[in-house]
Design a protein around this motif. Structure first.
Motif, PDB file in Angstrom:
ATOM      1  N   SER A  18       0.811  -1.210   0.000  1.00  0.00           N
ATOM      2  CA  SER A  18       0.000   0.000   0.000  1.00  0.00           C
ATOM      3  C   SER A  18       0.849   1.266   0.000  1.00  0.00           C
ATOM      4  N   LEU A  19       2.050   1.224   0.596  1.00  0.00           N
ATOM      5  CA  LEU A  19       2.886   2.412   0.655  1.00  0.00           C
ATOM      6  C   LEU A  19       3.562   2.712  -0.681  1.00  0.00           C
ATOM      7  N   LEU A  20       3.858   1.679  -1.453  1.00  0.00           N
ATOM      8  CA  LEU A  20       4.583   1.878  -2.701  1.00  0.00           C
ATOM      9  C   LEU A  20       3.701   1.793  -3.940  1.00  0.00           C
ATOM     10  N   ARG A  21       2.407   1.553  -3.730  1.00  0.00           N
ATOM     11  CA  ARG A  21       1.496   1.451  -4.873  1.00  0.00           C
ATOM     12  C   ARG A  21       1.466   2.777  -5.636  1.00  0.00           C
ATOM     13  N   GLY A  22       1.590   2.696  -6.936  1.00  0.00           N
ATOM     14  CA  GLY A  22       1.623   3.888  -7.771  1.00  0.00           C
ATOM     15  C   GLY A  22       3.021   4.390  -8.038  1.00  0.00           C
ATOM     16  N   ASP A  36       7.568  12.796  -8.658  1.00  0.00           N
ATOM     17  CA  ASP A  36       7.118  12.786 -10.047  1.00  0.00           C
ATOM     18  C   ASP A  36       5.622  13.116 -10.074  1.00  0.00           C
ATOM     19  N   PRO A  37       5.244  14.275 -10.594  1.00  0.00           N
ATOM     20  CA  PRO A  37       3.821  14.665 -10.549  1.00  0.00           C
ATOM     21  C   PRO A  37       2.904  13.754 -11.354  1.00  0.00           C
ATOM     22  N   ASN A  38       3.475  12.926 -12.222  1.00  0.00           N
ATOM     23  CA  ASN A  38       2.651  12.011 -13.016  1.00  0.00           C
ATOM     24  C   ASN A  38       2.267  10.751 -12.248  1.00  0.00           C
ATOM     25  N   ARG A  39       2.834  10.572 -11.067  1.00  0.00           N
ATOM     26  CA  ARG A  39       2.503   9.400 -10.254  1.00  0.00           C
ATOM     27  C   ARG A  39       1.465   9.791  -9.205  1.00  0.00           C
ATOM     28  N   GLU A  40       0.469   8.949  -9.043  1.00  0.00           N
ATOM     29  CA  GLU A  40      -0.611   9.242  -8.102  1.00  0.00           C
ATOM     30  C   GLU A  40      -0.353   8.547  -6.769  1.00  0.00           C
ATOM     31  N   VAL A  41      -0.281   9.338  -5.710  1.00  0.00           N
ATOM     32  CA  VAL A  41      -0.092   8.816  -4.363  1.00  0.00           C
ATOM     33  C   VAL A  41      -1.041   9.542  -3.421  1.00  0.00           C
ATOM     34  N   THR A  42      -1.178   9.008  -2.213  1.00  0.00           N
ATOM     35  CA  THR A  42      -2.059   9.613  -1.218  1.00  0.00           C
ATOM     36  C   THR A  42      -1.239  10.330  -0.153  1.00  0.00           C
ATOM     37  N   ARG A  43      -1.918  11.166   0.612  1.00  0.00           N
ATOM     38  CA  ARG A  43      -1.240  11.843   1.728  1.00  0.00           C
ATOM     39  C   ARG A  43      -0.699  10.835   2.726  1.00  0.00           C
ATOM     40  N   ALA A  44      -1.443   9.762   2.955  1.00  0.00           N
ATOM     41  CA  ALA A  44      -0.981   8.743   3.905  1.00  0.00           C
ATOM     42  C   ALA A  44       0.319   8.100   3.417  1.00  0.00           C
ATOM     43  N   GLN A  45       0.414   7.840   2.102  1.00  0.00           N
ATOM     44  CA  GLN A  45       1.642   7.284   1.555  1.00  0.00           C
ATOM     45  C   GLN A  45       2.809   8.238   1.746  1.00  0.00           C
ATOM     46  N   VAL A  46       2.596   9.493   1.394  1.00  0.00           N
ATOM     47  CA  VAL A  46       3.660  10.489   1.490  1.00  0.00           C
ATOM     48  C   VAL A  46       4.154  10.598   2.924  1.00  0.00           C
ATOM     49  N   ARG A  47       3.216  10.684   3.844  1.00  0.00           N
ATOM     50  CA  ARG A  47       3.561  10.829   5.263  1.00  0.00           C
ATOM     51  C   ARG A  47       4.385   9.649   5.753  1.00  0.00           C
ATOM     52  N   ALA A  48       3.950   8.430   5.397  1.00  0.00           N
ATOM     53  CA  ALA A  48       4.651   7.237   5.865  1.00  0.00           C
ATOM     54  C   ALA A  48       6.031   7.095   5.229  1.00  0.00           C
ATOM     55  N   ASN A 108      12.932  18.292  -5.261  1.00  0.00           N
ATOM     56  CA  ASN A 108      11.491  18.546  -5.193  1.00  0.00           C
ATOM     57  C   ASN A 108      10.854  17.588  -4.199  1.00  0.00           C
ATOM     58  N   VAL A 109       9.758  18.010  -3.610  1.00  0.00           N
ATOM     59  CA  VAL A 109       9.068  17.180  -2.632  1.00  0.00           C
ATOM     60  C   VAL A 109       7.571  17.194  -2.894  1.00  0.00           C
ATOM     61  N   ARG A 110       6.908  16.200  -2.364  1.00  0.00           N
ATOM     62  CA  ARG A 110       5.445  16.120  -2.442  1.00  0.00           C
ATOM     63  C   ARG A 110       4.909  16.738  -1.151  1.00  0.00           C
ATOM     64  N   ALA A 111       4.001  17.693  -1.275  1.00  0.00           N
ATOM     65  CA  ALA A 111       3.506  18.396  -0.092  1.00  0.00           C
ATOM     66  C   ALA A 111       2.084  18.898  -0.357  1.00  0.00           C
ATOM     67  N   VAL A 112       1.465  19.419   0.700  1.00  0.00           N
ATOM     68  CA  VAL A 112       0.081  19.889   0.623  1.00  0.00           C
ATOM     69  C   VAL A 112       0.057  21.409   0.505  1.00  0.00           C
ATOM     70  N   LEU A 113      -0.622  21.900  -0.542  1.00  0.00           N
ATOM     71  CA  LEU A 113      -0.770  23.335  -0.749  1.00  0.00           C
ATOM     72  C   LEU A 113      -2.226  23.597  -1.118  1.00  0.00           C
ATOM     73  N   ARG A 114      -2.860  24.435  -0.315  1.00  0.00           N
ATOM     74  CA  ARG A 114      -4.293  24.750  -0.510  1.00  0.00           C
ATOM     75  C   ARG A 114      -5.124  23.467  -0.607  1.00  0.00           C
ATOM     76  N   ASP A 115      -4.860  22.583   0.312  1.00  0.00           N
ATOM     77  CA  ASP A 115      -5.606  21.329   0.480  1.00  0.00           C
ATOM     78  C   ASP A 115      -5.371  20.320  -0.643  1.00  0.00           C
ATOM     79  N   GLU A 116      -4.416  20.567  -1.516  1.00  0.00           N
ATOM     80  CA  GLU A 116      -4.099  19.621  -2.579  1.00  0.00           C
ATOM     81  C   GLU A 116      -2.676  19.109  -2.427  1.00  0.00           C
ATOM     82  N   LEU A 117      -2.491  17.821  -2.763  1.00  0.00           N
ATOM     83  CA  LEU A 117      -1.164  17.216  -2.729  1.00  0.00           C
ATOM     84  C   LEU A 117      -0.474  17.530  -4.054  1.00  0.00           C
ATOM     85  N   VAL A 118       0.638  18.274  -3.983  1.00  0.00           N
ATOM     86  CA  VAL A 118       1.318  18.737  -5.187  1.00  0.00           C
ATOM     87  C   VAL A 118       2.820  18.494  -5.049  1.00  0.00           C
TER      88      VAL A 118
END
Length: 394
Positions: free
Chosen positions: A178-182, A219-231, A244-254
């Motif tokens: 579940s953590l590496l899916r996507g 990679d913005p073309n890969r779909e992940v969840t906030r739970a994945q990113v956090r873990a 570059n990092v995956r983070a939350v901006l204006r309630d969106e994961l970017v």
């Protein structure tokens, strides 16, 4: 019944090949054999001629070294790369680096599948299925023992090392995680995860190259969840901070440049960070995540001073409108702010602010919902506290 396993010299017997030349038995393939289906056209093998095959049969020819499947090299007390294995010198260097000793390193028994370098790229699924079966499976999965006069250490087998180095299944998952899916594809194989992990597939975050994992996460073309990113950010330790990092901006994961991201270490600063993107991380992990990603902590970015005036309550200061300076120096209305153990709350968000602020001040952030309910309905305190006793310990 003797065979090449007992008498290795049998593999040197000269036998005619289908092309009319003589080959050592150990360099001949059975026509339509398992290995013959896998090797490249320009491999150095010959195919045994029809005459000896008709006369002696496949069983006798295999006994003297003609190959139906992969051959296995066995040698004891190995110190030098003299077994005609692809990359053997690099493998011995790896083993020596694992022991990290000034003394000579000896592999007690080298057991290795040979000729892997001649497998066609498109034939690897079938080759892996062959290697996963007995008796070759143990040659792959069982570790070797390397030693010096004072050390004795288990190391990866040559075969597992070769398969990993050559990326036969690297960069793919042995099974759904579940953590590496996507982020990684699942190996398209019916082989069991234990074998696939042995040859380089990933079972979880700990098996992945951390720098490669963070590149994929950014990679913005890969779909992940906030739970994945956090873990993932909580576990990974890259050799260098990502650009570059995956983070939350204006309630969106970017995905944002690292310079535009922050890790929150004080929960009351969440609404005060302007256009900075917040990397999902627990408060307990905040310092570690900021360190490995080379990001700022929210508390390092300003004083975030309370600029409005309030009236003291029981254990807090109530503001008609709680105004606080944000990271850019602008004044913003927020529900609560804890400054030097003084809890400031906004009158219109009293229960919310008191619940969060009291929980944070007590060092019990996980209890913020309970604290909020206690403010909203103090008459139910006994029931709420009894229910809280049923919660798992933090």
């Amino acid at each position: 019944n003797i065979s090449v396993v007992d008498e290795p010299w049998l593999a040197e017997l000269s036998l005619p090949a289908a092309d009319g030349e003589l080959y050592a038995a150990g360099e001949l393939l059975l026509p339509q054999g398992k290995l013959a289906r896998l090797v490249a056209d320009d491999s150095p093998f010959g195919v045994v001629a029809a005459a000896p095959l008709d006369r002696w049969g496949a069983g006798v020819l295999e006994a003297v070294g003609v190959l139906d499947t992969f051959a296995v090299v066995r040698a004891r007390d190995v110190t030098d790369a003299d077994h005609d294995l692809d990359g053997e010198g690099d493998y011995l260097d790896l083993v020596a680096s694992i022991l990290d000793s000034d003394e000579p390193v000896v592999i007690d028994e080298l057991v290795a599948v040979r000729d892997l370098e001649f497998v066609r790229e498109d034939a690897w699924p079938e080759a892996l299925a062959l290697l996963a079966q007995s008796p070759l499976r143990s040659v792959v999965t069982q570790q070797a023992v390397a030693s010096t006069s004072t050390l004795r250490v288990r190391v990866p087998s040559y075969t597992a090392w070769w398969l990993r180095r050559n990326g036969v299944v690297s960069g793919r998952l042995a099974a759904s995680d579940s953590l590496l899916r996507g982020l990684y594809d699942i190996v398209g194989s019916e082989l069991d995860p234990d074998f696939l992990v042995a040859v380089g597939a990933l079972r979880g975050v700990g098996d992945a190259d951390p720098d490669d994992l963070l590149r994929r996460l950014a990679d913005p073309n890969r779909e992940v969840t906030r739970a994945q990113v956090r873990a993932i950010y909580a576990q990974v330790e890259p050799s260098r901070p990502p650009a570059n990092v995956r983070a939350v901006l204006r309630d969106e994961l970017v995905v944002v440049p690292a310079a535009d991201a922050v890790v929150v270490d004080l929960p009351d600063l969440l609404p005060l960070l302007g256009n900075l993107a917040v990397v999902p991380a627990s408060l307990a992990d905040a310092e570690r995540v900021a360190d490995v990603l080379d990001l700022a902590l929210a508390s390092e970015l300003g004083a975030f001073e309370v600029v409005s005036h309030g009236h003291p309550g029981d254990d807090y200061v109530e503001h008609a409108a709680l105004m606080v300076s944000d990271v850019d120096g602008a004044t913003r209305r927020v529900p609560w702010r804890l400054v030097e153990d003084v809890l400031h709350v906004d009158a219109e968000s009293l229960a919310f602010g008191l619940g969060r602020g009291r929980a944070w001040r007590k060092g019990q952030w996980a209890q913020r919902h309970l604290e909020t309910e206690l403010v909203q309905d103090p008459d139910r305190a006994a029931v709420l506290l009894a229910e809280a006793d049923l919660d798992a310990l933090p």
